[in-house]
Write a protein that holds these residues in place. Structure first.
Motif, PDB file in Angstrom:
ATOM      1  N   ILE A  29       0.870  -1.170   0.000  1.00 56.94           N
ATOM      2  CA  ILE A  29       0.000   0.000   0.000  1.00 56.94           C
ATOM      3  C   ILE A  29       0.916   1.232   0.000  1.00 56.94           C
ATOM      4  N   LYS A  30       0.390   2.398   0.298  1.00 56.17           N
ATOM      5  CA  LYS A  30       1.184   3.622   0.254  1.00 56.17           C
ATOM      6  C   LYS A  30       1.354   4.205   1.649  1.00 56.17           C
ATOM      7  N   ASN A  31       2.599   4.461   2.011  1.00 57.14           N
ATOM      8  CA  ASN A  31       2.904   5.075   3.300  1.00 57.14           C
ATOM      9  C   ASN A  31       3.035   6.576   3.105  1.00 57.14           C
ATOM     10  N   LEU A  32       2.069   7.330   3.601  1.00 58.31           N
ATOM     11  CA  LEU A  32       2.073   8.787   3.452  1.00 58.31           C
ATOM     12  C   LEU A  32       2.581   9.501   4.692  1.00 58.31           C
ATOM     13  N   SER A  33       2.802   8.762   5.753  1.00 59.19           N
ATOM     14  CA  SER A  33       3.195   9.365   7.015  1.00 59.19           C
ATOM     15  C   SER A  33       4.480  10.203   6.924  1.00 59.19           C
ATOM     16  N   PRO A  34       5.492   9.772   6.133  1.00 59.20           N
ATOM     17  CA  PRO A  34       6.714  10.577   6.047  1.00 59.20           C
ATOM     18  C   PRO A  34       6.489  11.996   5.529  1.00 59.20           C
ATOM     19  N   GLN A  35       5.365  12.236   4.847  1.00 61.48           N
ATOM     20  CA  GLN A  35       5.097  13.586   4.349  1.00 61.48           C
ATOM     21  C   GLN A  35       4.734  14.545   5.478  1.00 61.48           C
ATOM     22  N   GLY A  36       4.336  13.987   6.624  1.00 59.63           N
ATOM     23  CA  GLY A  36       4.045  14.810   7.791  1.00 59.63           C
ATOM     24  C   GLY A  36       2.792  15.651   7.642  1.00 59.63           C
ATOM     25  N   GLY A  37       2.654  16.639   8.507  1.00 59.47           N
ATOM     26  CA  GLY A  37       1.481  17.508   8.486  1.00 59.47           C
ATOM     27  C   GLY A  37       0.209  16.722   8.726  1.00 59.47           C
ATOM     28  N   LEU A  38      -0.818  16.962   7.913  1.00 56.99           N
ATOM     29  CA  LEU A  38      -2.093  16.271   8.070  1.00 56.99           C
ATOM     30  C   LEU A  38      -1.990  14.791   7.749  1.00 56.99           C
ATOM     31  N   LEU A  39      -0.903  14.388   7.070  1.00 58.10           N
ATOM     32  CA  LEU A  39      -0.738  12.989   6.678  1.00 58.10           C
ATOM     33  C   LEU A  39       0.107  12.187   7.671  1.00 58.10           C
ATOM     34  N   ALA A  40       0.527  12.796   8.751  1.00 59.04           N
ATOM     35  CA  ALA A  40       1.275  12.056   9.771  1.00 59.04           C
ATOM     36  C   ALA A  40       0.441  10.882  10.260  1.00 59.04           C
ATOM     37  N   ASP A  41       1.053   9.719  10.361  1.00 58.94           N
ATOM     38  CA  ASP A  41       0.411   8.469  10.820  1.00 58.94           C
ATOM     39  C   ASP A  41      -0.596   7.908   9.812  1.00 58.94           C
ATOM     40  N   CYS A  42      -0.590   8.412   8.574  1.00 61.29           N
ATOM     41  CA  CYS A  42      -1.579   7.980   7.589  1.00 61.29           C
ATOM     42  C   CYS A  42      -1.011   7.017   6.550  1.00 61.29           C
ATOM     43  N   LEU A  43      -1.830   6.043   6.174  1.00 63.46           N
ATOM     44  CA  LEU A  43      -1.553   5.121   5.081  1.00 63.46           C
ATOM     45  C   LEU A  43      -2.711   5.216   4.092  1.00 63.46           C
ATOM     46  N   ARG A  44      -2.454   4.804   2.835  1.00 60.29           N
ATOM     47  CA  ARG A  44      -3.501   4.851   1.811  1.00 60.29           C
ATOM     48  C   ARG A  44      -3.533   3.524   1.071  1.00 60.29           C
ATOM     49  N   VAL A  45      -4.743   2.994   0.894  1.00 54.63           N
ATOM     50  CA  VAL A  45      -4.887   1.719   0.198  1.00 54.63           C
ATOM     51  C   VAL A  45      -5.798   1.896  -1.012  1.00 54.63           C
ATOM     52  N   THR A  46      -5.364   1.350  -2.142  1.00 47.97           N
ATOM     53  CA  THR A  46      -6.199   1.313  -3.341  1.00 47.97           C
ATOM     54  C   THR A  46      -7.211   0.184  -3.193  1.00 47.97           C
ATOM     55  N   ILE A  47      -8.415   0.404  -3.703  1.00 42.34           N
ATOM     56  CA  ILE A  47      -9.424  -0.651  -3.669  1.00 42.34           C
ATOM     57  C   ILE A  47      -9.133  -1.645  -4.797  1.00 42.34           C
ATOM     58  N   GLY A  48      -8.940  -2.912  -4.422  1.00 36.38           N
ATOM     59  CA  GLY A  48      -8.650  -3.961  -5.395  1.00 36.38           C
ATOM     60  C   GLY A  48      -9.831  -4.895  -5.576  1.00 36.38           C
ATOM     61  N   THR A  49      -9.530  -6.117  -5.960  1.00 35.25           N
ATOM     62  CA  THR A  49     -10.565  -7.143  -6.058  1.00 35.25           C
ATOM     63  C   THR A  49     -10.979  -7.564  -4.655  1.00 35.25           C
ATOM     64  N   PRO A  50     -12.113  -8.241  -4.511  1.00 35.78           N
ATOM     65  CA  PRO A  50     -12.509  -8.716  -3.178  1.00 35.78           C
ATOM     66  C   PRO A  50     -11.415  -9.541  -2.508  1.00 35.78           C
ATOM     67  N   GLU A  51     -10.730 -10.380  -3.290  1.00 41.77           N
ATOM     68  CA  GLU A  51      -9.660 -11.218  -2.729  1.00 41.77           C
ATOM     69  C   GLU A  51      -8.475 -10.367  -2.276  1.00 41.77           C
ATOM     70  N   GLU A  52      -8.129  -9.370  -3.060  1.00 40.47           N
ATOM     71  CA  GLU A  52      -7.006  -8.491  -2.699  1.00 40.47           C
ATOM     72  C   GLU A  52      -7.347  -7.657  -1.469  1.00 40.47           C
ATOM     73  N   ASN A  53      -8.560  -7.169  -1.415  1.00 36.55           N
ATOM     74  CA  ASN A  53      -8.984  -6.371  -0.258  1.00 36.55           C
ATOM     75  C   ASN A  53      -9.003  -7.207   1.022  1.00 36.55           C
ATOM     76  N   ALA A  54      -9.450  -8.457   0.894  1.00 44.10           N
ATOM     77  CA  ALA A  54      -9.462  -9.358   2.058  1.00 44.10           C
ATOM     78  C   ALA A  54      -8.047  -9.621   2.548  1.00 44.10           C
ATOM     79  N   ALA A  55      -7.119  -9.803   1.607  1.00 45.62           N
ATOM     80  CA  ALA A  55      -5.714 -10.031   1.983  1.00 45.62           C
ATOM     81  C   ALA A  55      -5.149  -8.814   2.700  1.00 45.62           C
ATOM     82  N   PHE A  56      -5.480  -7.621   2.213  1.00 46.94           N
ATOM     83  CA  PHE A  56      -5.016  -6.392   2.864  1.00 46.94           C
ATOM     84  C   PHE A  56      -5.574  -6.280   4.283  1.00 46.94           C
ATOM     85  N   LEU A  57      -6.864  -6.479   4.431  1.00 46.65           N
ATOM     86  CA  LEU A  57      -7.487  -6.342   5.751  1.00 46.65           C
ATOM     87  C   LEU A  57      -6.949  -7.359   6.747  1.00 46.65           C
TER      88      LEU A  57
END
Length: 362
Positions: free
Chosen positions: A324-352
């Protein structure tokens, strides 16, 4: 002369001060970091596509104006004939063309956080760039701060992503209209994620002379083609054509994009699947202890992790085979934040599953 001295004597200081845009290696991983459509085409559609490519004249230069593809884009997006459309090798090229056309002392303004290429390309070209922080509680535009910055810096171009990347939300239409009406320069509404949002400013083009609307086919499911486009008044688009490189949209892209866009129903089905999965992932994320997921009108979800744990959670998820994408290094409002793209049901289940384990073990 040493290599260091040679480089410093040749390249502009703005370029020397920059870092290259890095794309993570996703080899062997479930790739949920780049907002791509996870679905491919049915075999019969693939076969028809390959048939259309058979007679592509690769020995000839492509149509420099991509007339057939441009007509298809105007028709499908219901762009009135009185407006022109310019195609780019991805939206990135269009952003670059806009900024290249500005005077050396020009100012560019956008909300922060926003799409990184607005800032990256502005700084690369030696322009003055100002990022105006979004409101912390909602990621909404801080309209008074935006208007104040506009008055102070008189930007030649304002970029507004709608929905915004990386936060995923739709800014207030009323705030956007106030910015367009007040701006003395151009306002570009970047609608890269429009297929997932059911919201657009294309029907507002006729209301404002300084409005441009930009889109891409990448998020729709054609990221490999690298095709973006921008619509606006002919006089403005004409200036961009002057500095657009000839033949910038290759023949294979022109034919493939025109073919793909003629199968709108297929992409509509895929978009509906992604939006349905987005709701499921969002709801699941907000059941996890310490996780706060933010509502999204795009094909990704931004979420906040427990304080100071984003880096280790990101690494743990990756170790389990999901990128997934680690946005935390950008700091500010994105501190402690990660971003996940929505994939297939199987990919989303694996991520969760990976995230849930990471919260327990990291």
């Amino acid at each position: 002369m040493t290599q260091s001295n040679l480089i410093s004597s040749i390249f502009r200081k703005e370029v020397l001060a920059m870092s290259a845009y890095k794309v993570a290696d996703a080899t062997g991983l479930i790739k949920l970091d780049a907002m791509e459509n996870p679905y491919s085409w049915p075999e019969d559609i693939k076969k028809s596509w390959l048939e259309t490519l058979k007679n592509c004249p690769l020995n000839r230069y492509p149509d420099p104006e991509a007339r057939q593809l441009t007509a298809t884009i105007k028709r499908l997006n219901q762009i009135p004939d009185r407006f022109d459309v310019l195609l780019g090798n991805g939206s990135d090229e269009i952003i670059q063309l806009l900024l290249m056309a500005l005077p050396a002392n020009a100012c560019v303004l956008a909300p922060d956080p926003g799409f990184v290429m607005y800032k990256q390309l502005s700084l690369c070209l030696g322009l003055s760039y100002y990022g105006i922080p979004l409101l912390a509680d909602s990621f909404e535009l801080d309209l008074p701060a935006m208007l104040d910055a506009m008055e102070k810096h008189q930007p030649s171009v304002i970029f507004l992503a709608y929905p915004n990347n990386p936060t995923g939300n739709l800014f207030s239409k009323a705030s956007i209209r106030e910015i367009i009406k007040t701006a003395k320069g151009l306002v570009v509404i970047d609608e890269a994620y429009a297929p997932f949002a059911d919201a657009s400013f294309i029907d507002s083009l006729g209301q404002y002379d300084n409005l441009l609307v930009m889109r891409t086919v990448s998020k729709l499911g054609l990221a490999g083609l690298r095709l973006g486009y921008i619509a606006g008044l002919p006089g403005i688009i004409e200036q961009l054509h002057k500095i657009r490189l000839p033949y910038n949209i290759n023949s294979l892209t022109q034919i493939s994009a025109d073919f793909a866009l003629s199968h709108k129903a297929l992409f509509d089905q895929q978009t509906q699947k992604i939006c349905a999965e987005r709701s499921l992932v969002f709801n699941k994320l907000n059941t996890l202890n310490g996780i706060t997921a933010y509502l999204s009108a795009a094909n990704f979800i931004l979420f906040k992790t427990p304080e100071n744990r984003a880096n280790e959670i990101f690494a743990s998820i990756k170790k389990q085979g999901v990128l997934i994408k680690n946005l935390s290094p950008q700091g500010g409002l994105l501190a402690d934040c990660l971003r996940v793209t929505i994939g297939t049901p199987e990919e989303n289940a694996a991520f969760l599953t990976a995230l849930t384990k990471s919260l327990v073990t990291s």
